[in-house]
Design a protein around this motif. Sequence first.
Motif, PDB file in Angstrom:
ATOM      1  N   LYS A  53       0.828  -1.206   0.000  1.00 35.02           N
ATOM      2  CA  LYS A  53       0.000   0.000   0.000  1.00 35.02           C
ATOM      3  C   LYS A  53       0.868   1.264   0.000  1.00 35.02           C
ATOM      4  N   GLU A  54       2.058   1.165   0.583  1.00 35.10           N
ATOM      5  CA  GLU A  54       2.968   2.321   0.592  1.00 35.10           C
ATOM      6  C   GLU A  54       3.396   2.690  -0.829  1.00 35.10           C
ATOM      7  N   ASP A  55       3.541   1.686  -1.688  1.00 37.74           N
ATOM      8  CA  ASP A  55       3.898   1.962  -3.087  1.00 37.74           C
ATOM      9  C   ASP A  55       2.813   2.797  -3.758  1.00 37.74           C
ATOM     10  N   ILE A  56       1.561   2.462  -3.494  1.00 32.77           N
ATOM     11  CA  ILE A  56       0.440   3.219  -4.059  1.00 32.77           C
ATOM     12  C   ILE A  56       0.449   4.630  -3.491  1.00 32.77           C
ATOM     13  N   PHE A  57       0.656   4.737  -2.197  1.00 30.27           N
ATOM     14  CA  PHE A  57       0.664   6.044  -1.532  1.00 30.27           C
ATOM     15  C   PHE A  57       1.710   6.962  -2.160  1.00 30.27           C
ATOM     16  N   TYR A  58       2.910   6.442  -2.391  1.00 34.53           N
ATOM     17  CA  TYR A  58       3.969   7.287  -2.928  1.00 34.53           C
ATOM     18  C   TYR A  58       3.712   7.682  -4.386  1.00 34.53           C
ATOM     19  N   VAL A  59       3.009   6.849  -5.137  1.00 29.50           N
ATOM     20  CA  VAL A  59       2.591   7.252  -6.486  1.00 29.50           C
ATOM     21  C   VAL A  59       1.624   8.429  -6.377  1.00 29.50           C
ATOM     22  N   LEU A  60       0.675   8.345  -5.449  1.00 28.88           N
ATOM     23  CA  LEU A  60      -0.279   9.437  -5.253  1.00 28.88           C
ATOM     24  C   LEU A  60       0.421  10.718  -4.801  1.00 28.88           C
ATOM     25  N   VAL A  61       1.403  10.585  -3.928  1.00 30.02           N
ATOM     26  CA  VAL A  61       2.166  11.749  -3.467  1.00 30.02           C
ATOM     27  C   VAL A  61       2.900  12.389  -4.651  1.00 30.02           C
ATOM     28  N   GLU A  62       3.524  11.569  -5.485  1.00 28.58           N
ATOM     29  CA  GLU A  62       4.239  12.102  -6.648  1.00 28.58           C
ATOM     30  C   GLU A  62       3.295  12.838  -7.599  1.00 28.58           C
ATOM     31  N   LEU A  63       2.079  12.317  -7.776  1.00 28.85           N
ATOM     32  CA  LEU A  63       1.096  12.996  -8.616  1.00 28.85           C
ATOM     33  C   LEU A  63       0.720  14.355  -8.024  1.00 28.85           C
ATOM     34  N   LEU A  64       0.490  14.384  -6.726  1.00 29.64           N
ATOM     35  CA  LEU A  64       0.130  15.630  -6.053  1.00 29.64           C
ATOM     36  C   LEU A  64       1.263  16.648  -6.153  1.00 29.64           C
ATOM     37  N   ILE A  65       2.463  16.213  -5.852  1.00 30.16           N
ATOM     38  CA  ILE A  65       3.627  17.105  -5.910  1.00 30.16           C
ATOM     39  C   ILE A  65       3.848  17.589  -7.340  1.00 30.16           C
ATOM     40  N   GLY A  66       3.721  16.694  -8.297  1.00 23.23           N
ATOM     41  CA  GLY A  66       3.919  17.081  -9.693  1.00 23.23           C
ATOM     42  C   GLY A  66       2.938  18.143 -10.138  1.00 23.23           C
ATOM     43  N   GLU A  67       1.675  17.988  -9.757  1.00 21.20           N
ATOM     44  CA  GLU A  67       0.668  18.976 -10.132  1.00 21.20           C
ATOM     45  C   GLU A  67       0.928  20.315  -9.440  1.00 21.20           C
ATOM     46  N   LEU A  68       1.230  20.273  -8.151  1.00 28.27           N
ATOM     47  CA  LEU A  68       1.504  21.496  -7.397  1.00 28.27           C
ATOM     48  C   LEU A  68       2.736  22.209  -7.946  1.00 28.27           C
ATOM     49  N   ARG A  69       3.787  21.457  -8.197  1.00 28.51           N
ATOM     50  CA  ARG A  69       5.022  22.057  -8.717  1.00 28.51           C
ATOM     51  C   ARG A  69       4.806  22.652 -10.098  1.00 28.51           C
ATOM     52  N   ALA A  70       4.040  21.979 -10.947  1.00 25.68           N
ATOM     53  CA  ALA A  70       3.763  22.496 -12.288  1.00 25.68           C
ATOM     54  C   ALA A  70       3.004  23.816 -12.205  1.00 25.68           C
ATOM     55  N   GLN A  71       2.045  23.906 -11.291  1.00 22.52           N
ATOM     56  CA  GLN A  71       1.297  25.157 -11.143  1.00 22.52           C
ATOM     57  C   GLN A  71       2.183  26.276 -10.624  1.00 22.52           C
ATOM     58  N   MET A  72       3.045  25.956  -9.674  1.00 23.12           N
ATOM     59  CA  MET A  72       3.954  26.979  -9.148  1.00 23.12           C
ATOM     60  C   MET A  72       4.929  27.443 -10.230  1.00 23.12           C
ATOM     61  N   ARG A  73       5.475  26.511 -11.003  1.00 20.33           N
ATOM     62  CA  ARG A  73       6.411  26.884 -12.069  1.00 20.33           C
ATOM     63  C   ARG A  73       5.724  27.725 -13.142  1.00 20.33           C
ATOM     64  N   SER A  74       4.490  27.388 -13.453  1.00 19.75           N
ATOM     65  CA  SER A  74       3.733  28.174 -14.430  1.00 19.75           C
ATOM     66  C   SER A  74       3.557  29.601 -13.936  1.00 19.75           C
ATOM     67  N   THR A  75       3.272  29.737 -12.646  1.00 16.41           N
ATOM     68  CA  THR A  75       3.132  31.070 -12.052  1.00 16.41           C
ATOM     69  C   THR A  75       4.448  31.824 -12.112  1.00 16.41           C
ATOM     70  N   TRP A  76       5.552  31.143 -11.809  1.00 13.36           N
ATOM     71  CA  TRP A  76       6.868  31.784 -11.889  1.00 13.36           C
ATOM     72  C   TRP A  76       7.118  32.294 -13.306  1.00 13.36           C
ATOM     73  N   ARG A  77       6.836  31.453 -14.281  1.00 14.28           N
ATOM     74  CA  ARG A  77       7.086  31.860 -15.673  1.00 14.28           C
ATOM     75  C   ARG A  77       6.231  33.054 -16.073  1.00 14.28           C
ATOM     76  N   SER A  78       4.985  33.079 -15.640  1.00 13.61           N
ATOM     77  CA  SER A  78       4.109  34.171 -16.049  1.00 13.61           C
ATOM     78  C   SER A  78       4.410  35.481 -15.330  1.00 13.61           C
ATOM     79  N   HIS A  79       5.047  35.411 -14.151  1.00 14.32           N
ATOM     80  CA  HIS A  79       5.358  36.631 -13.392  1.00 14.32           C
ATOM     81  C   HIS A  79       6.849  36.931 -13.349  1.00 14.32           C
ATOM     82  N   GLY A  80       7.622  36.133 -14.030  1.00 15.73           N
ATOM     83  CA  GLY A  80       9.058  36.350 -14.051  1.00 15.73           C
ATOM     84  C   GLY A  80       9.746  35.638 -12.900  1.00 15.73           C
TER      85      GLY A  80
END
Length: 184
Positions: A71-98
């Motif tokens: 079950k920990e393997d599944i959990f860490y896949v879910l964590v990676e998905l969450l982190i990936g989405e959050l990081r992508a949104q933050m990076r997009s914001t950085w790019r749009s605001h410099g």
Amino acid sequence: MPNRRSSIPRAAPNSSELGRRELNKVATRLKILGVAHQLFLTKGLDGTSMRDLIKGSELGNGTFYNYFKRKEDIFYVLVELLIGELRAQMRSTWRSHGLGIRGARYAYQEFFNYFVKQPEALQFMSANLTYFRGAKVRQKFEGMRRDIEFSLRLGKLRVEKADPALKFASMVIFGMCFEIVYEM
């Protein structure tokens, strides 16, 4: 699920890209992740058993274990998905605001907005707080911390090599952000 975006993919890739067998594998994996996400959200990782996951996914034991052994393997896949989405949104914001301090300010704001817009993500973290504070998950957030350090470096003139003060500042900012989110 409401109209909110979720870190859990809900659809398999386009059928023209994959054969029927591969599509079934992707659909089964997504089903397992969706069931696990709901169980980890409500019961937490510790309160969820492999039996719960297998029963919820309506798969046989053998089929289920072909996808995930623990079950920990599944959990860490879910964590990676969450982190990936959050990081992508933050990076997009950085790019749009410099990049630099100005962009970092908006990216931090996006960090908090992410959890306001997606309370389910915050609930998932809260239900599994011990694991989110653990070394294995912290390591998965390292890329986001490096993004913060990079932005701080750009905001400071003529920093050409690793500056321990910047690394420390990025760790403090990153840690404070998560502690604030945990308290929300």
